[in-house]
Write a protein that holds these residues in place. Structure first.
Motif, PDB file in Angstrom:
ATOM      1  N   SER A 106       1.676   2.145  13.314  1.00 39.32           N
ATOM      2  CA  SER A 106       2.033   2.119  11.893  1.00 39.32           C
ATOM      3  C   SER A 106       2.178   3.531  11.335  1.00 39.32           C
ATOM      4  CB  SER A 106       0.959   1.355  11.109  1.00 39.32           C
ATOM      5  OG  SER A 106       1.264   1.336   9.731  1.00 39.32           O
ATOM      6  N   HIS A 107       1.251   4.416  11.678  1.00 36.28           N
ATOM      7  CA  HIS A 107       1.325   5.790  11.159  1.00 36.28           C
ATOM      8  C   HIS A 107       2.517   6.544  11.760  1.00 36.28           C
ATOM      9  CE1 HIS A 107      -2.116   5.194   8.822  1.00 36.28           C
ATOM     10  NE2 HIS A 107      -2.985   6.004   9.369  1.00 36.28           N
ATOM     11  N   LEU A 108       2.805   6.312  13.046  1.00 37.22           N
ATOM     12  CA  LEU A 108       3.985   6.958  13.641  1.00 37.22           C
ATOM     13  C   LEU A 108       5.265   6.446  12.982  1.00 37.22           C
ATOM     14  CD1 LEU A 108       3.068   7.002  17.450  1.00 37.22           C
ATOM     15  CD2 LEU A 108       3.228   8.984  15.924  1.00 37.22           C
ATOM     16  N   LEU A 109       5.281   5.144  12.701  1.00 42.43           N
ATOM     17  CA  LEU A 109       6.441   4.572  12.003  1.00 42.43           C
ATOM     18  C   LEU A 109       6.592   5.224  10.635  1.00 42.43           C
ATOM     19  CD1 LEU A 109       7.434   0.852  11.776  1.00 42.43           C
ATOM     20  CD2 LEU A 109       7.182   2.141   9.679  1.00 42.43           C
ATOM     21  N   TRP A 110       5.463   5.352   9.898  1.00 42.89           N
ATOM     22  CA  TRP A 110       5.530   5.946   8.563  1.00 42.89           C
ATOM     23  C   TRP A 110       6.022   7.387   8.621  1.00 42.89           C
ATOM     24  CZ3 TRP A 110       3.584  10.283   6.293  1.00 42.89           C
ATOM     25  CH2 TRP A 110       3.834  10.391   4.921  1.00 42.89           C
ATOM     26  N   HIS A 116      12.816  10.690   7.583  1.00 41.77           N
ATOM     27  CA  HIS A 116      14.155  10.196   7.245  1.00 41.77           C
ATOM     28  C   HIS A 116      14.435  10.319   5.747  1.00 41.77           C
ATOM     29  CE1 HIS A 116      17.709   7.651   7.241  1.00 41.77           C
ATOM     30  NE2 HIS A 116      17.133   6.888   6.334  1.00 41.77           N
ATOM     31  N   GLU A 117      13.429  10.006   4.920  1.00 39.88           N
ATOM     32  CA  GLU A 117      13.629  10.030   3.468  1.00 39.88           C
ATOM     33  C   GLU A 117      13.912  11.433   2.937  1.00 39.88           C
ATOM     34  OE1 GLU A 117      14.156   7.507   1.899  1.00 39.88           O
ATOM     35  OE2 GLU A 117      12.988   5.805   2.636  1.00 39.88           O
ATOM     36  N   VAL A 118      13.415  12.463   3.639  1.00 39.14           N
ATOM     37  CA  VAL A 118      13.661  13.835   3.177  1.00 39.14           C
ATOM     38  C   VAL A 118      14.731  14.539   4.023  1.00 39.14           C
ATOM     39  CG1 VAL A 118      11.359  14.068   2.205  1.00 39.14           C
ATOM     40  CG2 VAL A 118      11.752  14.802   4.563  1.00 39.14           C
ATOM     41  N   GLY A 119      15.447  13.789   4.835  1.00 38.68           N
ATOM     42  CA  GLY A 119      16.550  14.355   5.599  1.00 38.68           C
ATOM     43  C   GLY A 119      16.141  15.029   6.897  1.00 38.68           C
ATOM     44  N   ASN A 328      -1.852  -0.541  -4.205  1.00 36.23           N
ATOM     45  CA  ASN A 328      -1.258   0.794  -4.364  1.00 36.23           C
ATOM     46  C   ASN A 328      -0.017   0.833  -5.244  1.00 36.23           C
ATOM     47  OD1 ASN A 328      -3.071   2.351  -2.838  1.00 36.23           O
ATOM     48  ND2 ASN A 328      -2.064   1.802  -0.909  1.00 36.23           N
ATOM     49  N   VAL A 329       0.648  -0.314  -5.410  1.00 35.47           N
ATOM     50  CA  VAL A 329       1.975  -0.267  -6.033  1.00 35.47           C
ATOM     51  C   VAL A 329       1.914   0.143  -7.501  1.00 35.47           C
ATOM     52  CG1 VAL A 329       2.109  -2.709  -6.729  1.00 35.47           C
ATOM     53  CG2 VAL A 329       4.195  -1.469  -6.086  1.00 35.47           C
ATOM     54  N   LYS A 330       0.837  -0.225  -8.201  1.00 31.54           N
ATOM     55  CA  LYS A 330       0.748   0.173  -9.613  1.00 31.54           C
ATOM     56  C   LYS A 330       0.618   1.691  -9.744  1.00 31.54           C
ATOM     57  CE  LYS A 330       0.579  -1.314 -13.880  1.00 31.54           C
ATOM     58  NZ  LYS A 330      -0.631  -1.808 -14.507  1.00 31.54           N
ATOM     59  N   ALA A 331      -0.066   2.304  -8.775  1.00 29.94           N
ATOM     60  CA  ALA A 331      -0.225   3.757  -8.822  1.00 29.94           C
ATOM     61  C   ALA A 331       1.105   4.483  -8.626  1.00 29.94           C
ATOM     62  CB  ALA A 331      -1.233   4.203  -7.753  1.00 29.94           C
ATOM     63  N   VAL A 332       2.069   3.817  -7.972  1.00 27.62           N
ATOM     64  CA  VAL A 332       3.378   4.442  -7.761  1.00 27.62           C
ATOM     65  C   VAL A 332       4.033   4.783  -9.096  1.00 27.62           C
ATOM     66  CG1 VAL A 332       5.717   4.049  -6.890  1.00 27.62           C
ATOM     67  CG2 VAL A 332       3.756   3.395  -5.517  1.00 27.62           C
ATOM     68  N   ILE A 346      10.900   9.296  -1.487  1.00 28.61           N
ATOM     69  CA  ILE A 346       9.734   9.723  -0.702  1.00 28.61           C
ATOM     70  C   ILE A 346       8.430   9.366  -1.419  1.00 28.61           C
ATOM     71  CG2 ILE A 346       9.747  12.080  -1.628  1.00 28.61           C
ATOM     72  CD1 ILE A 346       8.701  10.913   1.901  1.00 28.61           C
ATOM     73  N   ILE A 347       8.429   9.345  -2.769  1.00 31.73           N
ATOM     74  CA  ILE A 347       7.194   8.967  -3.477  1.00 31.73           C
ATOM     75  C   ILE A 347       6.872   7.497  -3.216  1.00 31.73           C
ATOM     76  CG2 ILE A 347       6.173   8.617  -5.760  1.00 31.73           C
ATOM     77  CD1 ILE A 347       7.616  11.129  -6.700  1.00 31.73           C
ATOM     78  N   VAL A 348       7.888   6.638  -3.295  1.00 31.69           N
ATOM     79  CA  VAL A 348       7.661   5.213  -3.012  1.00 31.69           C
ATOM     80  C   VAL A 348       7.260   5.032  -1.547  1.00 31.69           C
ATOM     81  CG1 VAL A 348       8.723   2.931  -2.902  1.00 31.69           C
ATOM     82  CG2 VAL A 348       9.225   4.437  -4.836  1.00 31.69           C
ATOM     83  N   ALA A 349       7.959   5.727  -0.654  1.00 31.14           N
ATOM     84  CA  ALA A 349       7.660   5.585   0.777  1.00 31.14           C
ATOM     85  C   ALA A 349       6.264   6.097   1.119  1.00 31.14           C
ATOM     86  CB  ALA A 349       8.701   6.340   1.607  1.00 31.14           C
ATOM     87  N   ALA A 350       5.721   7.007   0.296  1.00 31.58           N
ATOM     88  CA  ALA A 350       4.445   7.648   0.634  1.00 31.58           C
ATOM     89  C   ALA A 350       3.269   6.690   0.615  1.00 31.58           C
ATOM     90  CB  ALA A 350       4.174   8.814  -0.317  1.00 31.58           C
ATOM     91  N   ILE A 351       3.406   5.543  -0.065  1.00 32.63           N
ATOM     92  CA  ILE A 351       2.314   4.557   0.003  1.00 32.63           C
ATOM     93  C   ILE A 351       2.497   3.629   1.198  1.00 32.63           C
ATOM     94  CG2 ILE A 351       2.013   4.613  -2.511  1.00 32.63           C
ATOM     95  CD1 ILE A 351       3.131   1.673  -2.479  1.00 32.63           C
ATOM     96  N   ASP A 352       3.583   3.842   1.956  1.00 36.33           N
ATOM     97  CA  ASP A 352       3.911   2.960   3.079  1.00 36.33           C
ATOM     98  C   ASP A 352       3.988   1.509   2.590  1.00 36.33           C
ATOM     99  OD1 ASP A 352       4.511   2.139   5.590  1.00 36.33           O
ATOM    100  OD2 ASP A 352       2.507   2.405   6.436  1.00 36.33           O
ATOM    101  N   PRO A 353       4.900   1.244   1.646  1.00 36.67           N
ATOM    102  CA  PRO A 353       4.888  -0.080   0.996  1.00 36.67           C
ATOM    103  C   PRO A 353       5.341  -1.202   1.918  1.00 36.67           C
ATOM    104  CG  PRO A 353       6.842   1.129   0.335  1.00 36.67           C
ATOM    105  CD  PRO A 353       6.021   2.080   1.177  1.00 36.67           C
ATOM    106  N   CYS A 354       4.784  -2.363   1.691  1.00 35.85           N
ATOM    107  CA  CYS A 354       5.255  -3.582   2.354  1.00 35.85           C
ATOM    108  C   CYS A 354       5.337  -4.643   1.265  1.00 35.85           C
ATOM    109  CB  CYS A 354       4.305  -4.008   3.463  1.00 35.85           C
ATOM    110  SG  CYS A 354       4.919  -5.440   4.386  1.00 35.85           S
TER     111      CYS A 354
END
Length: 395
Positions: A106-110, A116-119, A328-332, A346-354
């Protein structure tokens, strides 16, 4: 400067799952955000009440394809608590081993998604290549790359041979060496550091206020981890450090995850070295005694919570799942305030959302009038309480 409001989602290239953000901008600056959940509500909790406990293990494993072991373990722990089942120690070790392998993949995927999100697609390709090592291990020891089906109530369904354990042990050497390179990239690559630093700030006070969990909380200096604070499986028999930093931004969330990868390798080696002999499961009656239990589990994204209520039959009366993304989503929304629109992915991706794990909002259609409407989280909560109160269940 005039304000404009733009929709992002539910279908958008920056979102891996459907979710709706309405972003109000002044120029490029985000001044307000609203979130709408509910595009993937699958009614899994209700479906659990119509199936047996054994069938529910497979169903709850499908809450998430990445955290499948997290959800099934959290559920079986609750059921075993109600039934007062003593799970064999070897089974607890195997559950912990699979849990840490799941955290690694999971962490390697994140890390790849963040790149990818930052190019930085080279990082994406490297980490996803290495993630395949873990996926191959899963395929070999469980028969599946995702939804491993290793858990059962009372233990695990499969033992792991000594040869496979040694193979996993050797794989940790490869992954550890490559993770050292990623730590070097994260701490020395100036472009990556500048792109992630001071983006998506969330103070320690905001973490407590919004109830954020997992790497998001630990990146803001909150020293909290269910594995250490409320040990389950075999975590009370291994030593590890809870990784925390005080950056409070996306860069901090990156440092926490790469640090946790190194701890994962250490935990996996300890589990393999000290793996006890013996059975991997005990027999559990199909009918679980009446009772209730709350189970906590430190999933890769943060604390996962399952509540189970039994009425003495072979089907649960109530199952409630609180996935870490919901915490975590409310904190986003707080993280996005006063940042530029270009920082949103990248901010949304940083919580590793599902979001599929999270959705608790549904669209309803009345049979008598044909009218449709949206039931938000609070309305759904009140409806749920009232519905179960009529059945004689008090909350």
């Amino acid at each position: 400067m005039a304000r404009i409001t733009i929709p992002i989602g539910p279908q958008h290239p920056a979102l891996k799952e459907p979710e709706s953000f309405r972003i109000t901008l002044e120029g490029e600056k985000i001044v307000d955000v609203s979130l709408r959940l509910g595009y993937n509500h699958r009614g899994i909790e209700k479906a659990c009440e119509e199936r047996s406990y054994t069938q529910d293990v497979y169903l709850l494993e499908r809450v998430c394809g990445i955290c499948s072991h997290s959800h099934s373990t959290c559920f079986v722990q609750a059921v075993e608590d109600i039934a007062a089942v003593q799970v064999p120690k070897r089974a607890l070790y195997i559950r912990t081993l699979i849990a840490e392998l799941e955290r690694v993949h999971s962490h390697l995927l994140w890390l790849g998604v963040a790149g990818h999100e930052v190019g930085f697609d080279t990082l994406f390709m490297y980490t996803w290549r290495d993630r395949e090592i873990v996926m191959d291990i899963f395929a070999k020891v469980t028969g599946n790359r995702v939804n491993y089906g290793i858990n059962t109530i009372g233990g695990v369904r499969r033992d792991i041979s000594k040869e496979d354990l040694q193979e996993i042990f050797k794989a940790m050497d490869v992954l550890e060496e490559r993770t050292k390179y990623y730590i070097q990239v994260a701490t020395q690559e100036v472009t990556l550091i500048n792109r992630l630093s001071n983006v998506g700030k969330l103070s320690r006070a905001d973490v407590e206020s919004y109830g954020a969990v997992g790497p998001v909380a630990r990146a803001s200096g909150v020293d909290r981890d269910v594995r250490r604070d409320d040990p389950y499986a075999a975590y009370d028999e291994v030593s590890f450090k809870v990784i925390t930093v005080n950056n409070e931004d996306v860069y901090g969330r990156t440092l926490v995850r790469v640090g946790e990868l190194m701890e994962c390798y250490s935990i996996i080696r300890q589990l393999i070295k000290n793996m006890p002999d013996g059975p991997v499961t005990v027999k559990v009656p199909r009918k679980i005694p009446a009772g209730e239990a709350l189970s906590r589990y430190e999933a890769p994204r943060g604390e996962d919570v399952h509540y189970v209520k039994s009425n003495g039959t072979e089907k649960p009366e109530r199952v409630k799942v609180r996935a870490p993304t919901l915490a975590n989503v409310k904190a986003v929304l707080k993280m996005l305030e006063n940042y530029n629109l270009a920082d949103l992915p990248i901010i949304v991706a940083a919580i590793d959302p599902c979001f599929s794990c999270t959705d608790r909002t549904i669209s309803i259609k009345r049979r008598d009038t044909g009218k449709t409407g949206v039931m938000d989280w609070e309305s759904l909560r009140k409806y749920s309480i009232e519905w179960y109160r009529k059945k004689g269940i008090k909350f």
